[in-house]
Design a protein around this motif. Structure first.
Motif, short mmCIF file in Angstrom:
data_model
loop_
_atom_site.label_atom_id
_atom_site.label_comp_id
_atom_site.label_asym_id
_atom_site.label_seq_id
_atom_site.Cartn_x
_atom_site.Cartn_y
_atom_site.Cartn_z
N ARG A 71 33.35 45.10 -22.84
CA ARG A 71 32.08 45.26 -23.73
C ARG A 71 30.95 44.61 -23.16
O ARG A 71 30.90 43.28 -22.80
CB ARG A 71 32.27 44.54 -25.18
N ASN A 72 29.81 45.43 -22.77
CA ASN A 72 28.54 45.10 -22.24
C ASN A 72 28.04 44.04 -23.16
O ASN A 72 27.02 43.02 -22.55
CB ASN A 72 27.87 46.16 -21.92
N ASP A 73 28.19 43.99 -24.46
CA ASP A 73 27.36 42.98 -25.35
C ASP A 73 27.99 41.49 -24.93
O ASP A 73 27.19 40.69 -25.57
CB ASP A 73 27.60 43.51 -26.73
N ARG A 74 29.09 41.48 -24.46
CA ARG A 74 29.77 40.09 -23.99
C ARG A 74 29.02 39.36 -23.22
O ARG A 74 28.72 38.09 -23.11
CB ARG A 74 31.09 40.28 -23.92
N THR A 75 28.25 40.23 -22.08
CA THR A 75 27.63 39.72 -21.24
C THR A 75 26.31 40.36 -20.77
O THR A 75 26.28 41.20 -19.68
CB THR A 75 28.54 39.54 -19.58
N PRO A 76 25.53 40.59 -21.60
CA PRO A 76 24.39 41.32 -21.52
C PRO A 76 23.75 41.28 -20.28
O PRO A 76 22.89 42.34 -19.90
CB PRO A 76 23.41 41.11 -22.92
N TYR A 77 23.65 40.10 -19.87
CA TYR A 77 22.84 39.78 -18.45
C TYR A 77 23.40 40.56 -17.31
O TYR A 77 22.75 40.80 -16.35
CB TYR A 77 22.72 38.31 -18.16
N LEU A 78 24.56 41.12 -17.58
CA LEU A 78 25.10 41.99 -16.20
C LEU A 78 24.93 43.32 -16.52
O LEU A 78 25.07 44.01 -15.48
CB LEU A 78 26.82 41.80 -16.31
N ARG A 79 24.12 43.87 -17.43
CA ARG A 79 23.77 45.23 -17.46
C ARG A 79 22.89 45.63 -16.25
O ARG A 79 23.12 46.61 -15.75
CB ARG A 79 23.29 45.63 -18.95
N GLU A 80 21.91 44.75 -16.29
CA GLU A 80 20.79 45.01 -15.14
C GLU A 80 21.42 45.14 -13.88
O GLU A 80 21.01 45.81 -12.86
CB GLU A 80 19.52 44.28 -15.47
N VAL A 81 22.34 44.05 -13.55
CA VAL A 81 23.12 44.13 -12.27
C VAL A 81 23.62 45.27 -11.96
O VAL A 81 23.61 45.57 -10.93
CB VAL A 81 23.83 42.76 -12.22
N MET A 82 24.63 45.75 -12.93
CA MET A 82 25.16 47.10 -12.64
C MET A 82 24.48 48.03 -12.62
O MET A 82 24.58 49.03 -11.60
CB MET A 82 26.50 47.25 -13.90
N ASP A 83 23.43 48.38 -13.31
CA ASP A 83 22.67 49.46 -13.11
C ASP A 83 21.74 49.47 -11.66
O ASP A 83 21.54 50.55 -11.32
CB ASP A 83 21.39 49.22 -14.29
N ALA A 84 21.51 48.45 -11.21
CA ALA A 84 20.84 48.21 -9.92
C ALA A 84 21.65 48.89 -8.85
O ALA A 84 21.24 49.56 -7.95
CB ALA A 84 20.69 46.50 -9.58
N LEU A 85 23.15 49.05 -9.10
CA LEU A 85 23.81 49.78 -7.97
C LEU A 85 23.69 51.27 -8.26
O LEU A 85 23.94 52.06 -7.28
CB LEU A 85 25.05 49.30 -8.34
N ASN A 86 22.97 51.68 -9.19
CA ASN A 86 22.75 53.46 -9.34
C ASN A 86 21.38 53.48 -8.97
O ASN A 86 21.02 54.66 -8.93
CB ASN A 86 23.07 53.67 -10.87
N ASP A 87 20.38 52.64 -8.57
CA ASP A 87 19.12 52.93 -8.32
C ASP A 87 19.00 53.37 -7.13
O ASP A 87 19.27 52.37 -6.02
CB ASP A 87 18.40 51.77 -8.71
N PRO A 88 18.49 54.42 -6.83
CA PRO A 88 18.38 55.11 -5.42
C PRO A 88 17.50 54.26 -4.57
O PRO A 88 17.40 54.32 -3.44
CB PRO A 88 18.04 56.58 -5.39
N ARG A 89 16.49 53.38 -5.16
CA ARG A 89 15.55 52.74 -4.23
C ARG A 89 16.21 51.26 -3.86
O ARG A 89 15.76 50.90 -2.76
CB ARG A 89 14.45 52.43 -5.18
N VAL A 90 17.40 50.86 -4.73
CA VAL A 90 17.74 49.37 -4.34
C VAL A 90 19.01 49.62 -3.33
O VAL A 90 19.95 50.54 -3.50
CB VAL A 90 18.22 48.89 -5.55
N GLU A 91 18.88 48.85 -2.22
CA GLU A 91 19.97 48.71 -1.19
C GLU A 91 20.78 47.70 -1.28
O GLU A 91 21.97 47.78 -1.12
CB GLU A 91 19.04 49.02 0.45
N ARG A 92 20.36 46.53 -1.50
CA ARG A 92 21.03 45.30 -1.92
C ARG A 92 20.83 44.72 -3.32
O ARG A 92 19.89 44.69 -3.64
CB ARG A 92 20.61 44.29 -0.76
N VAL A 93 22.08 44.26 -3.79
CA VAL A 93 22.01 43.76 -4.86
C VAL A 93 22.51 42.08 -4.81
O VAL A 93 23.82 42.19 -4.54
CB VAL A 93 22.93 44.29 -5.95
N VAL A 94 21.81 41.11 -4.86
CA VAL A 94 22.30 39.69 -4.72
C VAL A 94 22.24 38.96 -5.94
O VAL A 94 21.51 38.98 -6.88
CB VAL A 94 21.38 39.03 -3.81
N VAL A 95 23.46 38.47 -6.25
CA VAL A 95 23.70 37.57 -7.43
C VAL A 95 24.42 35.93 -7.05
O VAL A 95 25.37 36.03 -6.57
CB VAL A 95 24.82 38.41 -8.42
N MET A 96 23.34 35.56 -7.21
CA MET A 96 23.54 33.78 -7.16
C MET A 96 23.92 33.28 -8.56
O MET A 96 23.16 33.23 -9.33
CB MET A 96 22.49 33.08 -6.51
#
Length: 630
Positions: A71-96
């Motif tokens: 359930r994405n609602d359980r961790t709403p902050y991860l939605r944008e993190v995962m969507d960044a993997l589908n953004d053709p402009r984004v090459e690197r996704v860094v999660v500290m």
């Protein structure tokens, strides 16, 4: 009526067939068959990683405290993190990110998505081979088993004819290879489109004799225009943390929640957490609201680097445990109270709960801190309380950096002068000129420690030291030493240097001492600077920081420039001036030497004022000197 006549030869009175209904039924079956065949060959629906996880990911009971549908609602902050993997402009996704925030689940969602939705060659990097085997068995295998969308896509590793051993999962259109960061052969095997780097701050500095494990793996994706790199980790030490450095290079996004009172968006920060009664103070209106009130608000990511947002090649996210649905603020407060008296435990809390790089306060320095050590004494004047002067000289090819430091009781010290000189006559003039004292009289530099330099300047340094009894060559050691310095004899027959004293220096040990003394307020035991201290000197003395690195398979602490290529010549000069003070046994001198100092520093008539005997001489006052301070 409504039926067709029986075909020729059919017996009269036999049952008749409704040919119209038969044709309709056959047509419907053919259409169903066509639709089924088309569905088999049709591409999967266009989904993002987030959407795929919501529809198809199942959490396994042995790998999750909350098994069942993701359930994405359980961790709403991860939605944008995962969507960044589908953004053709984004090459690197860094999660500290902190522990217990779901960062590894985001990695697993990316794996499942690329197996079912966008088959690609993938590489999952864990700190060690053993950890790669563990995540394969404990996390990847249960996900493949329990998520219907993945069932049957990867061969069962237990079957005899399986082509999927523990560290390699093959599927139509791609594969998932899991390796340890300590295995250079696994990092450079084949082209990879998607690199998934888990706990990057636990990677060794080098993979065998190769370079950085992450850089080595990322080169495998060079040929793919749509390559992706996902880095997740909690940070370690400031300066040594790879995830923290990569986070700073990206958009620097923080998960922000609106204040329940005024609605101002802001990140959850430990410094605003109120312990009793437990709550978070708003940084705008100051009202303290409890955890439930804050976490019930819809959050959003806010970037700290607008330039990186516009470029959008690297998106970086910071997640603290204050946003986790699995840890309460009261639990974090209790954990902090148990840890705050133990530096090592506090460091773990800082890294794994607040997801912040640990800064060692005892060795962290900057130009602003050094400026706090300014006194009212002007440049070139010896302050009251000084017992003697030493100098340190850092040698470059065509010039030198020097510092002159006064030393008092309890290793109290003051920077009297510093600057740049063109060797060697200019340096001789500086170090042979008496400095005026606030207490009256003049004082000469007693001993100067001069960097023996590289092959281009070594002979010049030895010649200078041979001609001046108050100068001694020193050399930085390439490894840690049992003592901070070691005295040896130069063995160079036929040269002026032959038979000279050479001092080998543990520069890391001296830099640690200098940083620690710099943190002391002005007074006994502090390292101070004159009133006219310039910014360039302040920057160079604080240009390095202490970091952990891998050497010969061991983790060691060393000092390295904060910014590659930054000048640190004045810091080296200060190290050598401190070495000269140790050679003169300054640490064993106290206030009782003050009268003796005034007598030696009286205005010279002729000849010039005498110098303290160089190291190795006992002089007119004999004393026992320890050879092994340990």
């Amino acid at each position: 009526r409504g039926t067709s006549p029986p075909p020729d030869g059919a017996a009269r009175g036999s049952p008749t067939l409704n040919w119209s209904a038969h044709r309709t039924t056959a047509r419907g079956a053919a259409e169903d068959l066509a639709r089924n065949v088309a569905a088999l060959w049709a591409p999967p629906p266009l989904l993002t990683v987030r959407e795929w996880a919501e529809l198809h990911r199942r959490l396994s009971p042995e790998a999750s405290a909350e098994p069942g549908r993701w359930r994405n609602d359980r961790t709403p902050y991860l939605r944008e993190v995962m969507d960044a993997l589908n953004d053709p402009r984004v090459e690197r996704v860094v999660v500290m990110a902190a522990s217990q925030t779901g960062k590894t689940e985001a990695v697993l969602n990316a794996i499942g998505y690329h197996i079912a939705q966008d088959p690609s060659p993938m590489l999952l990097i864990e700190p060690t081979v053993e950890m790669a085997q563990a995540i394969s068995k404990d996390r990847v295998a249960p996900m493949l088993r329990d998520s219907p969308a993945l069932a049957g896509r990867v061969a069962d590793e237990r079957s005899r004819n399986s082509d999927s051993p523990i560290l390699s999962k093959r599927f139509v259109g791609g594969h998932l290879t899991m390796v340890g960061a300590n295995s250079p052969s696994g990092l450079a095997m084949r082209p990879i489109r998607v690199v998934l780097a888990d706990e990057v701050d636990r990677y060794p500095v080098r993979a065998g004799r190769e370079g950085s494990p992450l850089a080595l793996a990322w080169k495998r994706a060079t040929t793919y225009w749509n390559r992706k790199l996902l880095e997740v980790s909690s940070p370690t030490d400031q300066g040594a943390s790879l995830i923290a450095a990569d986070y700073e290079q990206g958009t620097r996004e923080q998960w922000c929640l609106p204040c329940p009172e005024c609605g101002a968006l802001q990140p959850m920060e430990w410094g605003r957490l109120v312990f009793e009664p437990c709550g978070m103070a708003c940084r705008e209106c100051g009202v303290v609201s409890d955890e439930a009130a804050w976490k019930s608000q819809p959050g959003r990511w806010i970037a700290g680097s607008q330039a990186a947002v516009e470029e959008r090649r690297t998106r970086s996210f910071h997640l603290t445990a204050l946003t986790s649905p699995w840890l309460t603020w009261r639990e974090l407060i209790a954990e902090y109270r148990r840890a705050h008296t133990d530096p090592e435990e506090l460091k773990v809390f800082w890294n794994t709960r607040l997801a912040l790089p640990w800064v060692n306060a005892a060795t962290a320095t900057d130009a602003a801190l050094l400026k706090k050590r300014q006194t009212a004494t002007p440049d070139g004047v010896v302050p009251v309380g000084a017992l003697l002067l030493t100098a340190g000289v850092d040698v470059q090819r065509d010039h030198v950096y020097y510092t002159v430091r006064a030393w008092g009781a309890r290793m109290t010290s003051w920077n009297v002068a510093h600057g740049l000189a063109l060797p060697w006559s200019a340096l001789e003039q500086v170090l042979d000129t008496p400095f005026p004292c606030e207490a009256g009289g003049d004082m000469l530099v007693t001993l100067a420690a001069i960097d023996s330099g590289d092959g281009y300047t070594m002979d010049e340094v030895y010649t200078f030291c041979a001609e001046h009894e108050w100068a001694v060559p020193v050399k930085g050691a390439s490894h840690a030493m049992l003592s901070r310095y070691r005295i040896s004899t130069v063995d160079r027959p036929g040269s002026k240097a032959h038979g000279m004293t050479l001092v080998s220096v543990d520069t890391d040990a001296y830099k640690t001492m200098i940083a620690a003394r710099m943190h002391r307020d002005n007074g006994p035991g502090s390292r101070m600077v004159h009133a006219d201290c310039d910014d360039e000197y302040a920057r160079q003395v604080t240009a390095e920081h202490k970091v952990k690195v891998q050497r010969r398979g061991k983790t060691v602490e060393t000092w390295e420039p904060k910014t590659p290529g930054a000048d640190n010549h004045y810091l080296d000069a200060e190290v050598y001036a401190a070495v000269a003070a140790d050679l003169l046994q300054v640490r064993y001198r106290g206030e009782d030497h003050q009268a003796d100092r005034v007598q030696r520093a009286a205005p010279p008539a002729s000849p010039p004022p005498p110098r303290v005997a160089p190291p190795g001489w006992l002089g007119d006052r004999g004393d026992w000197i320890h050879g092994n301070r340990r």
